[in-house]
Design a protein around this motif. Sequence first.
Motif, short mmCIF file in Angstrom:
data_model
loop_
_atom_site.label_atom_id
_atom_site.label_comp_id
_atom_site.label_asym_id
_atom_site.label_seq_id
_atom_site.Cartn_x
_atom_site.Cartn_y
_atom_site.Cartn_z
N ILE A 81 -4.13 -48.44 -8.12
CA ILE A 81 -3.66 -47.90 -6.84
C ILE A 81 -4.88 -47.46 -6.03
N PRO A 82 -4.92 -47.81 -4.74
CA PRO A 82 -6.08 -47.41 -3.92
C PRO A 82 -6.29 -45.90 -3.94
N TYR A 83 -7.52 -45.47 -4.27
CA TYR A 83 -7.81 -44.04 -4.36
C TYR A 83 -9.32 -43.85 -4.43
N PRO A 84 -9.83 -42.81 -3.73
CA PRO A 84 -9.14 -41.85 -2.86
C PRO A 84 -8.82 -42.46 -1.50
N LEU A 85 -8.09 -41.72 -0.68
CA LEU A 85 -7.68 -42.22 0.63
C LEU A 85 -8.67 -41.82 1.71
N PHE A 116 1.92 -46.69 -3.66
CA PHE A 116 1.99 -46.86 -5.10
C PHE A 116 2.62 -48.18 -5.55
N VAL A 117 3.40 -48.80 -4.69
CA VAL A 117 4.06 -50.05 -5.07
C VAL A 117 3.42 -51.26 -4.39
N ASN A 118 3.12 -51.14 -3.10
CA ASN A 118 2.56 -52.28 -2.36
C ASN A 118 1.04 -52.30 -2.35
N GLY A 119 0.42 -51.22 -2.80
CA GLY A 119 -1.04 -51.18 -2.82
C GLY A 119 -1.68 -50.96 -1.47
N GLU A 120 -0.93 -50.40 -0.52
CA GLU A 120 -1.44 -50.13 0.83
C GLU A 120 -1.80 -48.65 0.93
N ALA A 121 -3.06 -48.37 1.19
CA ALA A 121 -3.51 -46.98 1.23
C ALA A 121 -2.78 -46.19 2.30
N ALA A 122 -2.21 -45.06 1.92
CA ALA A 122 -1.53 -44.19 2.88
C ALA A 122 -2.54 -43.67 3.89
#
Length: 202
Positions: A81-85, A116-122
């Motif tokens: 999951i992309p992190y950090p934002l 968390f599902v699509n992998g798009e950073a919030a």
Amino acid sequence: MASIDFWFSIGSTYTFLAVMRLSQIAAKSGVEFEWHPFNVRAIMIEMDNIPFAKKPIKAAYMWRDIERRAAKFGLTARFPIPYPLSGLEQANRVAVLAATEGWCEAYTVAAYQRWFVNGEAAGSEPNLSASIAAAGQDPERVLQIANSEAGIDALYAATEEARGLGIFGSPSFVVDGELFWGHDRLDDAIEWQTNLDRATPG
């Protein structure tokens, strides 16, 4: 209806486990949750508390722990999951505006779902505009307000309010001034609220 203040910051990983379950928990428990976004990163930096960025072993544990708990709760999450934002502040500026206008939960759930599902950073595109639209709002209007000086000041004010309550992490739950930190303290917060209701003359 009994009410619990839910303080959260989009960008907090463990907050996923609360955000995606609150509507179901509210329906089951009869407790209403008041959503309060703030900037947890600002508070953590002040406390010199950056828990995972430079701690790979701890970070690996965090992701595995979230994966286990997500499975336990029947939540879908696709790793990595992309992190950090990079867009944490923008994500939360939108959330603060959403809280004042009454669409905070819908926006936040959509943002975490896409993260968390699509992998798009919030807080970044395409998550940002898509999550605003999923909440029934016009992204252009919302982003113009959220990124204005007033929007920046609103997030600062929300963070100051959280700081004044002694909040230092996300998610946090506040019941009549009593602070419960962490998604795994949600049951304790509900129990505390229930006991308060029983102690209050009807």
